[in-house]
Design an enzyme around this catalytic site. Structure first.
Site: not given
Ligand code: PEP
Ligand code: MG
Length: 546
Positions: A440, A430, A179, A477, A281, A317
């Site tokens: 992450r 990732d 939030h 991305c 996404r 994707r």
């Molecule tokens: C990533 O992993 O950098 C990515 C763009 O995909 P997501 O953040 O949706 O896992």
């Molecule tokens: Mg990813």
């Protein structure tokens, strides 16, 4: 003293502290069941009132939802059942906590976005107990411009404070989709989440908050402020001075695209000057679906995003369900280690038909639109997976097929993996998590989950070099594309396009316009030899400038 966390909204400010303390009730609370129900009812009424008076849309929605939870008959029944058992629960705090914990565990087990909503549930529980004990849960409203610090900022806090006076938000907990992060981005003020030691700072201290770097300096010097302020002003001035497609000062085009999860994001991307969507996404359309949408429904949903991008490129994707983005109709089974489990393209192992139907829907939608549709698969690990995806997507008439490079295996073997497809996109969120073996979403590891780490940069370089040798475009991305300096390093490492949140596009455009390719390549070659993320950042600042 410098504290660090995850910067979730950029900007630099200095100011006094406004601390939000939530009442902690650490002695037993004597109360009859009737009083407990009355307290719950009063909390629901407070939340309803707050939802009607708060000005921020996002807070209004969450407060309304919280009020509904507080009145949920299933919750009231769960509390009632425990209140009757005063042998097991002599203290009503335990009865209430235990009743909430069932709902809490359910959210946690879904993970990702839903797990972050646990804070909303905890708040209802804490306010009910505070109400019963007569503790003052009143939040002092902001009267002067200040930096708000808290364990976490709840929607009710957002309603009680006058956030127009908030200079910045810094919280101990929370993640990028919490939030606090959403509110700060909405207000356009700097914010840092996961700042572990922020509550140890003395109330009399002055703070400098750098929401881009994710750092807080306690009692900063004038120089600390001046250098950061100069950087932010320069970024904004350059952003304002440049428009049009992304390019370096020598004319090299670097297309700047937007990340999108739905039609609204696509529209925001166009408004921000995005040249297309670099990451659509699709799983975000289905996070709350208990059953798989039909092919026709999917065609209609994809077309809405494509139509917003008519005449532009859209990289869609396929479902990246699992781990931090569980989709109820796909990820029903609890996994020991979901980030390393059956997610993304790996879902073909357990739900092959679902992915097949998605490709069918994408193929149909691509034929019916003016958008230039490219399609990629997430979490590709091997050349065999890449080949299988490419064959299946092409069988549905999809012309441009690609893979995300987001595992160390795919990066190390990118020459083989990318050879199977037409393009690649580096998912640096990732890739960073897997190269560094650091979750992450865990804010305690934010120093490790930095794409600036040379180990991650070397993985990116390996993949980008392979793509260059194959003459295949390779974009980024992940979040890293939205950091102007890091974006320039990515270009120097061989990346050919960048996709990011629409709000980041103009600053990245402005920054890249001031640099030529040779400078980016030179800086990239030096950061590859750094031994830490900080050293890499320092080198980049020296060569590229602020
Ligand atoms: C990533 O992993 O950098 C990515 C763009 O995909 P997501 O953040 O949706 O896992
Ligand atoms: Mg990813």
């Amino acid at each position: 003293m410098t504290l660090s966390g995850i910067g979730v909204s950029p900007g630099v400010v200095v100011g006094q502290i406004h601390r939000i303390k939530h009442a902690v009730i650490d002695t037993p609370v004597p109360a009859s069941p009737r009083e407990v129900f009355a307290a719950l009812d009063a909390v629901a009424t407070d939340l309803e009132h707050a939802s009607q008076t708060v000005s921020l849309d996002v807070a209004r929605e969450v407060l309304g939802a919280q009020a509904m939870i507080a009145r949920d008959p299933a919750l009231v029944e769960a509390i009632g059942a425990r209140l009757l058992d005063d042998i097991t629960y002599p203290d009503v705090r335990d009865a209430i906590t235990e009743a909430f914990s069932g709902f809490r565990d359910a959210l946690l087990s879904i993970g990702g976005y839903f797990a972050e909503r646990v804070a909303d549930l905890d708040e209802i529980k804490d306010r009910s107990i505070a109400k019963l004990s007569g503790a003052d849960s009143h939040i002092a409203s902001l009267k002067t411009p200040s930096i708000v610090i808290a364990s976490d900022l709840t929607p009710a806090d957002t309603a009680a404070l006058d956030l127009n006076f908030a200079l910045a938000l810094v919280v101990e907990k929370g993640g990028p989709t919490s939030h606090t992060a959403i509110v700060a981005r909405g207000l356009g003020i700097p914010a840092i989440v996961g700042c572990s030691n922020i509550l140890t700072v003395d109330d009399s201290a002055q703070l400098l908050v750098d929401g881009r770097e994710g750092t807080v300096i306690v009692n900063p010097s004038d120089d600390d402020f001046a250098s950061r302020h100069t950087r932010e002003s320069a970024l904004r001035a350059r952003a304002a001075a440049v428009s049009g497609p992304g390019r370096l000062s020598d004319g090299t085009p670097i297309p700047l695209m937007a990340n999108a999860g739905n039609e609204q994001d696509a529209i925001a991307g166009v408004a921000a000057g995005a040249e297309g969507i670099g990451l659509f996404r699709t799983e975000l359309l289905f996070l709350d679906r208990q059953t798989e949408p039909s092919v026709d429904d999917q065609v209609a949903l994809y077309l809405r995003v494509f139509e917003a991008m008519a005449g532009r490129k859209v990289i869609l994707r396929t479902l990246d369900a699992g781990s931090d983005k569980p989709v109820p109709f796909l990820n029903a089974v609890t996994e020991e280690n979901p980030a390393l489990g059956v997610r993304g393209w790996r879902l073909t192992r357990i739900a092959n038909e679902v992915l097949e139907r998605q490709l069918e829907a994408v193929g149909i939608a691509a034929q019916q639109t003016q958008a230039d549709v490219w399609v990629m698969a997430p979490m590709i690990d091997t050349a065999q997976e890449a080949a299988e995806f490419a064959n299946r997507a092409r069988a549905h008439g999809i012309k441009h097929v690609g893979v995300m490079i987001e595992t160390p295996a795919a990066a190390l073997l990118a020459d083989k993996v990318i050879a199977e497809v037409d393009f690649a996109s580096l998912g640096t969120n990732d890739l960073t998590q897997y190269v560094m073996a650091a979750d992450r979403l865990d804010s305690r590891l934010s120093d490790l989950t930095s794409t600036w780490h040379p180990a991650v940069l070397r993985a990116i370089h390996t993949a980008a070099t392979s793509a260059t040798n194959l003459s295949a475009p390779i974009g980024v991305c992940g979040e890293s594309a939205s950091n102007p300096q890091l974006a320039a390093i990515l270009v120097g490492l061989g990346v050919t396009s960048l996709s990011m949140a629409p709000s980041a596009i103009s600053e990245v455009r402005g920054y890249l316009a001031g640099l030529d390719r040779a400078t980016c390549v030179h800086a990239a070659s030096l950061v590859l030899n750094a031994s830490s993320a900080q050293e890499a950042k320092d080198i980049a600042s020296k060569i590229l400038g602020d």
